[in-house]
Scaffold this motif. Sequence first.
Motif, PDB file in Angstrom:
ATOM      1  N   UNK A 187       0.825  -1.202   0.000  1.00 27.62           N
ATOM      2  CA  UNK A 187       0.000   0.000   0.000  1.00 27.62           C
ATOM      3  C   UNK A 187       0.866   1.262   0.000  1.00 27.62           C
ATOM      4  N   UNK A 188       0.279   2.334  -0.517  1.00 23.86           N
ATOM      5  CA  UNK A 188       0.826   3.682  -0.374  1.00 23.86           C
ATOM      6  C   UNK A 188      -0.128   4.398   0.571  1.00 23.86           C
ATOM      7  N   UNK A 189       0.427   4.991   1.586  1.00 20.90           N
ATOM      8  CA  UNK A 189      -0.380   5.619   2.633  1.00 20.90           C
ATOM      9  C   UNK A 189       0.009   7.091   2.733  1.00 20.90           C
ATOM     10  N   UNK A 190      -0.965   8.010   2.837  1.00 22.05           N
ATOM     11  CA  UNK A 190      -0.606   9.418   2.975  1.00 22.05           C
ATOM     12  C   UNK A 190       0.024   9.701   4.334  1.00 22.05           C
ATOM     13  N   UNK A 191       1.133  10.414   4.317  1.00 17.97           N
ATOM     14  CA  UNK A 191       1.825  10.812   5.535  1.00 17.97           C
ATOM     15  C   UNK A 191       1.635  12.317   5.693  1.00 17.97           C
ATOM     16  N   UNK A 198       4.387  14.979   6.876  1.00 20.37           N
ATOM     17  CA  UNK A 198       5.441  15.464   5.986  1.00 20.37           C
ATOM     18  C   UNK A 198       4.774  15.866   4.681  1.00 20.37           C
ATOM     19  N   UNK A 199       4.704  17.171   4.438  1.00 18.67           N
ATOM     20  CA  UNK A 199       4.046  17.678   3.246  1.00 18.67           C
ATOM     21  C   UNK A 199       5.079  18.186   2.242  1.00 18.67           C
ATOM     22  N   UNK A 200       4.788  17.980   0.977  1.00 24.21           N
ATOM     23  CA  UNK A 200       5.588  18.542  -0.113  1.00 24.21           C
ATOM     24  C   UNK A 200       4.626  19.359  -0.962  1.00 24.21           C
ATOM     25  N   UNK A 202       3.204  13.426   1.832  1.00 24.13           N
ATOM     26  CA  UNK A 202       4.198  12.528   1.250  1.00 24.13           C
ATOM     27  C   UNK A 202       3.685  11.093   1.366  1.00 24.13           C
ATOM     28  N   UNK A 203       4.390  10.181   0.740  1.00 23.57           N
ATOM     29  CA  UNK A 203       3.952   8.782   0.717  1.00 23.57           C
ATOM     30  C   UNK A 203       4.703   7.969   1.753  1.00 23.57           C
ATOM     31  N   UNK A 204       3.958   7.186   2.502  1.00 26.60           N
ATOM     32  CA  UNK A 204       4.535   6.198   3.399  1.00 26.60           C
ATOM     33  C   UNK A 204       4.226   4.844   2.751  1.00 26.60           C
ATOM     34  N   UNK A 205       5.251   4.098   2.416  1.00 27.53           N
ATOM     35  CA  UNK A 205       5.080   2.806   1.764  1.00 27.53           C
ATOM     36  C   UNK A 205       4.870   1.742   2.823  1.00 27.53           C
ATOM     37  N   UNK A 219       7.764  11.672  -3.568  1.00 27.60           N
ATOM     38  CA  UNK A 219       6.474  11.064  -3.876  1.00 27.60           C
ATOM     39  C   UNK A 219       5.400  11.649  -2.969  1.00 27.60           C
ATOM     40  N   UNK A 220       4.279  12.039  -3.566  1.00 23.92           N
ATOM     41  CA  UNK A 220       3.152  12.587  -2.826  1.00 23.92           C
ATOM     42  C   UNK A 220       1.881  11.878  -3.272  1.00 23.92           C
ATOM     43  N   UNK A 221       0.844  12.047  -2.467  1.00 26.62           N
ATOM     44  CA  UNK A 221      -0.463  11.540  -2.863  1.00 26.62           C
ATOM     45  C   UNK A 221      -1.297  12.757  -3.243  1.00 26.62           C
ATOM     46  N   UNK A 222      -1.664  12.791  -4.504  1.00 28.10           N
ATOM     47  CA  UNK A 222      -2.448  13.884  -5.058  1.00 28.10           C
ATOM     48  C   UNK A 222      -3.534  13.295  -5.937  1.00 28.10           C
ATOM     49  N   UNK A 223      -4.749  13.769  -5.774  1.00 31.18           N
ATOM     50  CA  UNK A 223      -5.892  13.281  -6.548  1.00 31.18           C
ATOM     51  C   UNK A 223      -6.077  11.772  -6.410  1.00 31.18           C
ATOM     52  N   UNK A 224      -5.783  11.237  -5.221  1.00 30.84           N
ATOM     53  CA  UNK A 224      -6.011   9.828  -4.956  1.00 30.84           C
ATOM     54  C   UNK A 224      -5.015   8.870  -5.568  1.00 30.84           C
ATOM     55  N   UNK A 225      -3.872   9.396  -6.029  1.00 28.06           N
ATOM     56  CA  UNK A 225      -2.853   8.498  -6.583  1.00 28.06           C
ATOM     57  C   UNK A 225      -1.455   9.002  -6.250  1.00 28.06           C
TER      58      UNK A 225
END
Length: 110
Positions: A28-32, A35-37, A42-45, A80-86
């Motif tokens: 999974x990729x999880x929003x963290x 830590x914002x970019x 950012x992505x927590x794997x 890596x960030x989570x934007x628009x659900x991906x």
Amino acid sequence: MSETTTTTTTTATTTAKWWATSYPARYYACPNSSVLLGGYPSVMWVDVNVFPSAPSWLPAASGMIALTEAEWTARSTVNQVIEDGKVQTYTATTTATTSTTTTTTTSTAS
């Protein structure tokens, strides 16, 4: 002389992983959000298989992005960030700064 042969049969018992029901994917990729970019989390794997039981911080599967093994293997860990659900690579926006310089020349007549 008579010979006796003994055969032992061992049956392996497969126990389902703790995550098999609640987390249908392993990766999974999880929003963290800590830590914002550029304002995006950012992505927590997360590989749920590495935990012997569910950690208290682990969100529900519905709050994460499920990944295939191929996506997991090909993932990048930089910006890596989570934007628009991906998962997306964050690229900082650049703004052009225009500066105007004015020169004033004063001449005096003698």
